[in-house]
Every structure is written in C-alpha cells, then in structure tokens.
Scaffold this motif. Structure first.
Motif, PDB file in Angstrom:
ATOM      1  N   ILE A  73       0.790  -1.257  -0.053  1.00  0.00           N
ATOM      2  CA  ILE A  73       0.382  -0.159  -0.063  1.00  0.00           C
ATOM      3  C   ILE A  73       1.378   1.527  -0.058  1.00  0.00           C
ATOM      4  O   ILE A  73       2.374   1.526   0.838  1.00  0.00           O
ATOM      5  CB  ILE A  73      -0.672  -0.026   1.105  1.00  0.00           C
ATOM      6  CG1 ILE A  73      -1.565  -1.209   1.766  1.00  0.00           C
ATOM      7  CG2 ILE A  73      -2.378   1.283   0.897  1.00  0.00           C
ATOM      8  CD1 ILE A  73      -2.676  -1.184   2.761  1.00  0.00           C
ATOM      9  N   SER A  74       0.450   1.930  -0.850  1.00  0.00           N
ATOM     10  CA  SER A  74       1.233   3.227  -0.972  1.00  0.00           C
ATOM     11  C   SER A  74       0.569   4.318  -1.179  1.00  0.00           C
ATOM     12  O   SER A  74      -0.796   4.172  -1.438  1.00  0.00           O
ATOM     13  CB  SER A  74       2.299   3.068  -2.513  1.00  0.00           C
ATOM     14  OG  SER A  74       1.526   3.345  -3.541  1.00  0.00           O
ATOM     15  N   ILE A  75       1.397   5.698  -0.967  1.00  0.00           N
ATOM     16  CA  ILE A  75       0.481   7.164  -0.309  1.00  0.00           C
ATOM     17  C   ILE A  75       0.859   8.043  -1.431  1.00  0.00           C
ATOM     18  O   ILE A  75       2.024   8.241  -1.552  1.00  0.00           O
ATOM     19  CB  ILE A  75       0.602   7.499   0.826  1.00  0.00           C
ATOM     20  CG1 ILE A  75      -1.213   6.860   1.695  1.00  0.00           C
ATOM     21  CG2 ILE A  75      -0.347   9.381   0.748  1.00  0.00           C
ATOM     22  CD1 ILE A  75      -1.274   7.031   3.009  1.00  0.00           C
ATOM     23  N   GLU A  76       0.607   8.277  -2.222  1.00  0.00           N
ATOM     24  CA  GLU A  76       1.285   9.755  -3.142  1.00  0.00           C
ATOM     25  C   GLU A  76       0.086  10.558  -3.243  1.00  0.00           C
ATOM     26  O   GLU A  76      -0.820  11.017  -2.760  1.00  0.00           O
ATOM     27  CB  GLU A  76       0.810   8.947  -5.029  1.00  0.00           C
ATOM     28  CG  GLU A  76       1.947   8.251  -4.831  1.00  0.00           C
ATOM     29  CD  GLU A  76       1.614   6.653  -6.528  1.00  0.00           C
ATOM     30  OE1 GLU A  76       1.121   8.218  -7.281  1.00  0.00           O
ATOM     31  OE2 GLU A  76       2.078   6.046  -6.613  1.00  0.00           O
ATOM     32  N   ASP A  77       1.338  11.908  -3.332  1.00  0.00           N
ATOM     33  CA  ASP A  77       0.433  13.340  -2.576  1.00  0.00           C
ATOM     34  C   ASP A  77       0.196  14.038  -4.631  1.00  0.00           C
ATOM     35  O   ASP A  77       1.401  13.674  -5.376  1.00  0.00           O
ATOM     36  CB  ASP A  77       1.673  14.156  -2.249  1.00  0.00           C
ATOM     37  CG  ASP A  77       0.602  15.614  -1.456  1.00  0.00           C
ATOM     38  OD1 ASP A  77      -0.661  16.023  -1.872  1.00  0.00           O
ATOM     39  OD2 ASP A  77       1.230  15.812  -0.852  1.00  0.00           O
ATOM     40  N   ASN A  78      -0.715  14.839  -4.002  1.00  0.00           N
ATOM     41  CA  ASN A  78      -0.258  16.523  -5.939  1.00  0.00           C
ATOM     42  C   ASN A  78      -0.949  15.129  -6.861  1.00  0.00           C
ATOM     43  O   ASN A  78      -0.515  14.773  -8.053  1.00  0.00           O
ATOM     44  CB  ASN A  78       0.309  16.511  -5.804  1.00  0.00           C
ATOM     45  CG  ASN A  78       0.727  17.906  -6.049  1.00  0.00           C
ATOM     46  OD1 ASN A  78      -0.560  18.621  -6.827  1.00  0.00           O
ATOM     47  ND2 ASN A  78       1.325  18.377  -6.946  1.00  0.00           N
ATOM     48  N   PRO A  79      -2.264  14.393  -7.375  1.00  0.00           N
ATOM     49  CA  PRO A  79      -3.350  14.935  -5.661  1.00  0.00           C
ATOM     50  C   PRO A  79      -3.501  13.440  -5.692  1.00  0.00           C
ATOM     51  O   PRO A  79      -2.645  12.155  -5.411  1.00  0.00           O
ATOM     52  CB  PRO A  79      -4.257  14.266  -6.965  1.00  0.00           C
ATOM     53  CG  PRO A  79      -3.747  14.104  -7.816  1.00  0.00           C
ATOM     54  CD  PRO A  79      -2.329  14.195  -8.655  1.00  0.00           C
ATOM     55  N   PRO A  80      -4.160  13.503  -3.783  1.00  0.00           N
ATOM     56  CA  PRO A  80      -3.750  12.578  -2.844  1.00  0.00           C
ATOM     57  C   PRO A  80      -4.066  11.078  -3.445  1.00  0.00           C
ATOM     58  O   PRO A  80      -5.130  10.893  -3.961  1.00  0.00           O
ATOM     59  CB  PRO A  80      -4.455  12.816  -1.888  1.00  0.00           C
ATOM     60  CG  PRO A  80      -4.378  14.799  -1.680  1.00  0.00           C
ATOM     61  CD  PRO A  80      -4.925  15.131  -3.255  1.00  0.00           C
ATOM     62  N   ARG A  81      -3.259   9.953  -3.307  1.00  0.00           N
ATOM     63  CA  ARG A  81      -4.069   8.662  -3.919  1.00  0.00           C
ATOM     64  C   ARG A  81      -3.478   7.901  -3.305  1.00  0.00           C
ATOM     65  O   ARG A  81      -2.077   7.761  -2.676  1.00  0.00           O
ATOM     66  CB  ARG A  81      -3.669   8.734  -5.471  1.00  0.00           C
ATOM     67  CG  ARG A  81      -2.138   8.419  -5.927  1.00  0.00           C
ATOM     68  CD  ARG A  81      -1.720   8.163  -7.122  1.00  0.00           C
ATOM     69  NE  ARG A  81      -3.046   8.327  -8.092  1.00  0.00           N
ATOM     70  CZ  ARG A  81      -3.341   9.637  -9.430  1.00  0.00           C
ATOM     71  NH1 ARG A  81      -2.817  10.184  -8.868  1.00  0.00           N
ATOM     72  NH2 ARG A  81      -4.220   8.851  -9.730  1.00  0.00           N
TER      73      ARG A  81
END
Length: 798
Positions: A715-723
């Motif tokens: 599981i990974s979180i990315e920014d700009n946009p948040p996903r």
C-alpha cells in the motif's frame, strides 16, 4: 456369519425404491442395459381400479354381516354394483370379469370372484434385449447386490473409456417390482435358447417372520418353446397391484416422469418407450427445441479439466428480459483460481458458516459436466392472456419447469421433481431483488456421466447423490452460473432501462425563467383592457406559485441528496460492522476454546468458579455476535481536514492481528511529508477497509490453493493529487471482469460472502469526496491479471 430373515428383502424393497416413478425407472434401465433393440414397452391392463376393489370388498363384507346368512338377498343387486365398477376398455379382461361375476351364487363366492378380478390387473414391462438364460436367472437375477455390472463399470473407468457400459450397477433394481405389486413373473430367453426361461415370485411369502431367506423356495424353470426361434428379451409381469392405475394417473405418469426420463436436449436416440393403458397408446410428450427458442434468457455451462486445472465456460444470452433491448451475449472463461474462490473459499469461513467442508482437489475430482438453463419471464406470458400462442407457452412451461439432473442421458431422481429445489433457487430468489430466477421460471438440465464423474454416485435409496465434496462442487457451480445470469440481467437493466439523464440543479436557469415571466406579465398588463385585469392577476398568482414550488423542489432535492449520502454511509458502515463482528466472533471462539481447555486442568476451586463465570459470559457474547445485525445507524458525516497517512496507519493497525494470523507481509510506502486532505473521513475508511478485506480474502484463497504461496500486500500513498494504491500478489482479476467488478451485486467470492456490494459502495464513497476508484489497467501480475487498485481520495477524477 450373519443370517438374513426373509422379511429383510421386503424391507430393502420398501426402503430403496421410494416411489412408483423410480420403480418404473429401474425396470426401464434394466431393459436398456440389456441392449433392447426396439426400446421398452409398458402395458397397463386394468379391469378394476384398486380403490374400487377395496370399496367392493368392504361392501360385500358389510352385506354379509347385515344379511345374517341369507345369501340370496340383494346378491344380484350387489353383482350389478360390482359390474358397474369394471372398466369396459379392458377388453378380454372385462369379458372374463363379467363371466366370473355371473357365475357367483353366494356372497362368499362373490368375495372369491373379487380376488380373481383383482388378479386380472397387471403391469407388463417388456424389452427385446439380450435376455437371460436359466443359469443367469439363478446366479444373477436372484442374487441381490450382484457385482457383475459394477465390475464392468469399474473396468471401464480404469481403462479411461468415454461411455459407461451400463446405467445400473448396484444389483437391486429388480426389487422395484415389489413396489408395484405382490406377484412377479419373469419370462425371458437368450437368442440361443430354444425355450423361455421362467421365474415366479410371490412377495407375500417373504412376510413370514419365522422364515429365513433360504426358506423361501424360488427357483427358475424352463417354459414352453419360443414362438420365434430368433427371439431374445425379457417380459416382466406384475400382478396384485399396490396402486390405483387409472387412465388419468398413467397419463400423468407419462407427462411428469416418462417424458423426462431421457435428457430432452441430449444426443441419445433410439430408446423408444411405448406405454399402453388397456390397449390405448398413451402420449409421451417430447420437449421441442422450438419452445426453448422463446426463452427470454439462458446460460450454458461447460465444466472441463485442462492443463491448468478446471475451467468453467459460460455463455449467457439475454433476448428479451422484459423491455426493449438488443440481444446481449456474454462469454466468460472462469479459471481455476476464480473457481476456487467462488466455490470453495477459505476453509475457516465455510466452517463458521456451518457449510460442508470441501477442498480444492474436489474441483478436479468432480470431473467434466455440462448444463443449460433457460429463463422465461412469466410476467410477459401473463400480459397476453387471450393469445393462444402465449397460453401454449405457459402450458409447456408448467410441464417442463425445473432443473433436472441426467447421468449418461438418463434421469437421476429426485432432482427437478415438483417439490425438489436442490439448487435452492426459490430460497435465493426470495432474498434477491429484481428478477426472480426460481424453479417456475427456469427450464434446464445438468448432464453428468458415470465414467466422467465417478465420484458423483447415487444414494442407494435413489434419493439423490451421496453427499460428497464433489457433489457440493456440482451444485454450487450451477448456482454460481444462475447468479452470473442474474448479474447480467441487472447490469443490462441498469445500463439500458433504468438509465436516467443526469439532473443538474441550475438556479440561474429558474431565476431567469422567473424574470422572463414577470416581464411578460407586466407587458400584458399594459395592453389588456380593464375588464380583463383579473386574468392578468391570475397569471401573477401563478408566477408566485411557480416561484414557491421551485423553492420547495430545491429543498426536496437537497434532502434527497442527503438521504442518498446517508444510505451510502449506512451501507458502508454495515459492511464494516460485519467485518468487525466476524473478527470479534473469531476472538470470542478462541477465548472459549482456551477456557474449555482449562476445564481439564487441575486448578483451585475458587479459580475454577471464576473461570466458569468468565466462560458463561464469553458464551453469551459469542451468541450475541452470531446474531448481530450488520446494520448501524450513523450520524451525519461531515467533511473535515485530516492526515491521510495517519488514517491509513490507524486502519492497518486494526488489521494487525489478521496480517499476523494469515502470515501477510505488509509493505507500506509513505511520502516524506504528511498528506493533508479535506474529505469525509468515514467514507475514506470505507474504501480502505473494503480493499484491505478483499486482498485478505483472495490471498487466503490463493494460499489454500498453492502451498508455497507467501501473501504480500503493498500500500502506498502519493501526493498531488492525494491517492492510495493497493496491490497484492493474490490471483488477481481477469481482464474479462475489469469493467464489472464495480457493478452492483457482482461478486466472485464463495456463496456465503457473495454480496456484490463492497466495491460498488467503495466507488460511490470515493466519488462522494470528488475522488475516484479504478482498477489500474496498466499493472499486471505474473499471470497477466489486474492486481492494483488506484484510489484518488479527493480531486477532479482521473
């Protein structure tokens, strides 16, 4: 050494042959197995129905008691009464019965005559097969449970042959005659016999409680010379019948049973079955394929063994499910990993659902089989009540409705009988919304084979298949196909019938209309004569009412949107509560196991009492959890600002015990800086919980299927946009289902978990926050399947 009483034979017959239809079926199978050249012929020769016989007997006995020995009084009237009960269509038997009645000159003689008339009734089943020699009558026919045919069937299975040499193999079918009548006469001959070979059995002889089976003298004898030297075959005659075989009942037997004896859609030909009642040919209806062409929908399935394991090929056709739409055809290939998840599922879950335990190997052991189910929309047939064609279709549907099971083309009872719902179609239809796929709307058959499906064996009493893991796979495969058919019907309805234009609330449009109306009324007021000013006033009042109704409509739309959001939240919370309840139930059961094990330990009495109290409390909690309704009323959820990575960490911490228990390797990739978002926190949690739960389910399925499998969730979180991206190394999702997994009620999980709500609600929850949830089409696992969900938490979409 065991000894067997004579009555045991009667007990076997009554227990193993449970209905007249099965009795006939067994006798017909014997003729087919004998290789009959001209099919089977059944003669019902009935001169007096059994009911009339019993009533007449009671009448004679009553008259004898009332007359006090005066034999002549009312004798002729009584003979006339009995004569009126004779069936005139019986021909020569009727003449013989009348002659016997005329000769009776006392009540006692009349009582004897009545017995003679009853013995004139008979059922004869004949075939032109290989017949039996005098030796075979003694060593095969009179040996109950003979293994001669079973040995040949087992040899055919061992040699990999494609067709079974015989339909029957248990060696008990001959007891079927006992079900139909008290006396049995067999006349048979092989082609090289010069004489007929005979055997006569009076089943009432076996009812003597003092006799052992060897005390009953039944021996075959040689009869008269054959009429035709080249004749071979067997004729079974049954007398002193146990049932009332009226023409109407025989006709019903032909419609309900004989017409369905052979798979109407199979390839078996040449097995003629002719039925006569007092010389009159009884019509045996055949299922015309033209009737099936009127079906509104259908699903065909082929379950096969391949190099990569079992595979189910489905062809679903929707022709006219109740509204105008183009013909829809959907072909699916359900592979081994999907079948394992849909039919078997995690072992622990089946145990908790109190379902029979089955294993992955049963998917292979069950063997190949086919099925086809046709769905008729009865509501369409009811609309044209006066149309003759529709009435004919309704009548045919009433006759053929149900799903029957056939082995090597011949019926397996009781599947598909009037009161048999072996696929639980009615029960499922009651729980389902929308289209009813129940027994009265389906016509279908499932085809298995003795050699192709050696583990699907009849119960000895002919009441269905033995309960085995392979039988569960067969049943749940067909159930799965029915649910896929329903899924497609719902999908087409949602896409083509229930599609509504998106309503866009535009306040500027209504304000502009109001302004234009006001200007127009003012212009009219200037040019309208004074005497018509009241009309202008009425227009002004209408404008004001329009403005008021528009305001009310806006309020109602806002309320409906709030209600929709509330329902979505409630559904999501319901799913979450179910997951939590499941975990609590497991924990409670584990605690109870520990407490129960302590009962066997030696502990001080005070501690024992406290443990018993604790055990009672845990038992109560466990029971309450089992009946917990997975619905919860949630308060209004408002948007708020929070850290997305903190929320994900909290959610994963809640599943820590599951990850440990299922030995899941968890990879979490977080950005260097916290990702702050403004959204409804509860709906974000709903999406995450659903994706985590789905990954855990399918990785558990894969672990049971592959011993070397090591579950891993990334599981990974990315920014700009948040996903958030969720990826696991489970079986993945086939390309053919990539556009359907978000559909309402679509699911490939096992039957106990197949709700089809989770991903649908998750996507709705994602879109509520202005985000989106998709299955990434560019990321594939080693088997070429989709394995990654991309959850855009907030934004304008992809």
């Amino acid at each position: 050494m065991f000894r067997v009483t004579a009555r045991t034979v009667l007990e076997l017959g009554s227990e193993l042959i449970s209905s007249d239809a099965i009795a006939f079926y067994e006798l017909i199978k014997n003729g087919i197995d004998a290789g009959t050249k001209n099919g089977i012929t059944i003669y019902f020769d009935i001169v007096m129905g059994r009911r009339d016989y019993l009533e007449s007997k009671s009448l004679i006995l009553s008259e004898m008691e009332e007359q006090n020995g005066d034999d002549a009084l009312n004798l002729e009237e009584l003979k006339d009464e009995l004569s009126g009960r004779l069936i005139t269509e019986a021909g020569e038997s009727w003449n013989n019965a009348r002659r016997l009645l005329d000769e009776a000159d006392t009540y006692e003689a009349l009582l004897d005559v009545l017995e003679d008339i009853n013995e004139l009734n008979s059922i004869t089943i004949s075939d032109t097969g290989s017949g039996m020699s005098l030796t075979e009558l003694d060593t095969v026919f009179l040996v109950i449970g003979t293994s001669s045919r079973k040995c040949e069937v087992d040899a055919a299975i061992a040699n990999g042959k494609s067709h079974a040499p015989f339909l029957g193999e248990k060696g008990i079918g001959r007891l079927s005659a006992m079900r139909l009548g008290e006396r049995l006469s067999v006349r048979t001959a092989r082609v090289d016999d010069s004489n007929y070979n005979l055997i006569d059995i009076n089943w009432s002889d076996f009812d003597d409680v003092s006799k052992m089976i060897e005390d009953i003298d039944v021996k075959p004898t040689q009869g008269m010379k054959k009429d035709d030297p080249d004749y071979s075959g067997t004729e079974i005659r049954i007398e002193k019948l146990n049932a009332d075989w009226s023409e109407k009942r025989v006709d019903r037997l032909a419609i309900d049973d004989f017409s369905l004896l052979v798979n109407p859609l199979g390839n078996i030909s040449g097995q003629r079955l002719a039925v006569f009642w007092n010389g009159k040919r009884i019509n045996i209806r055949r299922l015309e394929k033209s009737f099936l062409s009127h079906a509104n929908a259908l699903v065909r399935g082929k379950y096969r063994m391949g190099d990569d394991g079992p595979k189910l090929e489905l062809r679903i056709e929707l022709n006219n499910i109740g509204f105008d739409h183009p013909r829809e055809i959907n072909i699916e290939s359900v592979t081994a990993d999907i079948l394992y998840g849909a039919l078997v599922g995690p072992k622990a879950k089946r145990k908790r659902m109190d379902k029979r335990d089955i294993d992955y190997a049963a998917l292979n052991r069950v063997g190949s089989f086919d099925f086809e189910l046709y769905w008729f929309n009865r509501s369409i047939l009811r609309k044209d009540k006066t149309t003759g064609d529709y009435q004919a279709l309704r009548n045919l549907l009433d006759q053929w409705m149900g799903v029957r099971l056939y082995r090597d083309g011949f019926r397996v009872y009781p599947y598909g009988t009037e009161d048999d719902d072996w696929l639980e179609l009615d029960k499922t239809a009651l729980r389902s919304k929308g289209y009813a796929l129940n027994r009265i709307q389906l016509v279908g058959q499932v085809e298995i084979g003795r050699l192709q499906n050696p583990q699907l064996i009849d119960q000895t009493n002919r009441e269905g298949l033995r309960q085995t893991p392979e039988e569960v796979i067969l049943k749940e495969t067909v159930q799965f196909a029915v649910e896929r058919l329903r899924d497609e019907m719902i999908r087409i309805t949602n896409e083509q019938k229930d599609t509504k234009k998106v309503f866009i609330a535009d306040e500027t449009t209504t304000a502009d209309l109001e302004k234009r109306m006001k200007t127009a009324i003012q212009s009219i007021r200037k040019i309208v004569p004074l005497e018509h000013k009241d009309v202008v006033q009425e227009l002004e009042l209408m404008r004001e009412e329009f403005v008021r109704y528009v305001a009310q409509a806006r309020e109602r739309i806002a309320d409906m949107e709030k209600d929709a959001d509330q329902m979505l939240a409630m559904a999501g919370i319901g799913l979450m509560v179910e997951v939590v309840a499941h975990e609590l139930t497991r924990s409670a059961e584990d605690a109870l196991d520990v407490l129960n094990s302590l009962k066997r330990k030696t502990v001080p009495e005070e501690i024992r009492r406290r443990l018993e109290s604790l055990r009672a409390s845990m038992t109560s909690i466990s029971k309450r959890l089992r009946i917990l309704d997975p619905l919860s009323v949630t308060g209004r959820q408002r948007k708020e600002r929070f850290n997305l990575d903190d929320l994900l960490t909290e959610a994963l911490d809640a599943h820590e015990a599951q990850f440990v228990r299922h030995q899941v390797k968890l990879n979490v990739l977080l950005p260097d800086r916290s990702v702050q978002i403004f959204a409804v926190k509860g709906m974000v949690v709903q999406v995450m919980e659903n994706l985590i739960s789905n990954s855990l389910y399918w990785m558990e399925v894969e672990k049971q299927r592959k011993m070397s499998f090591k579950p891993e969730l990334t599981i990974s979180i990315e920014d700009n946009p948040p996903r958030i991206r969720f990826s696991d190394n489970g079986p993945g999702i086939s390309q053919q289902y990539k556009d359907r997994i978000f559909n309402l009620f679509f699911s490939l999980k096992d039957k106990s978990h197949r709700r089809g709500l989770g991903l649908y609600i998750a996507r709705e929850a994602a879109e509520h926050n202005g985000g989106a949830l998709i299955l990434d089409p560019d990321v594939l696992n080693g088997e070429g399947r989709l394995c990654t969900f991309d959850y855009l938490v907030v934004g304008d979409g992809f």
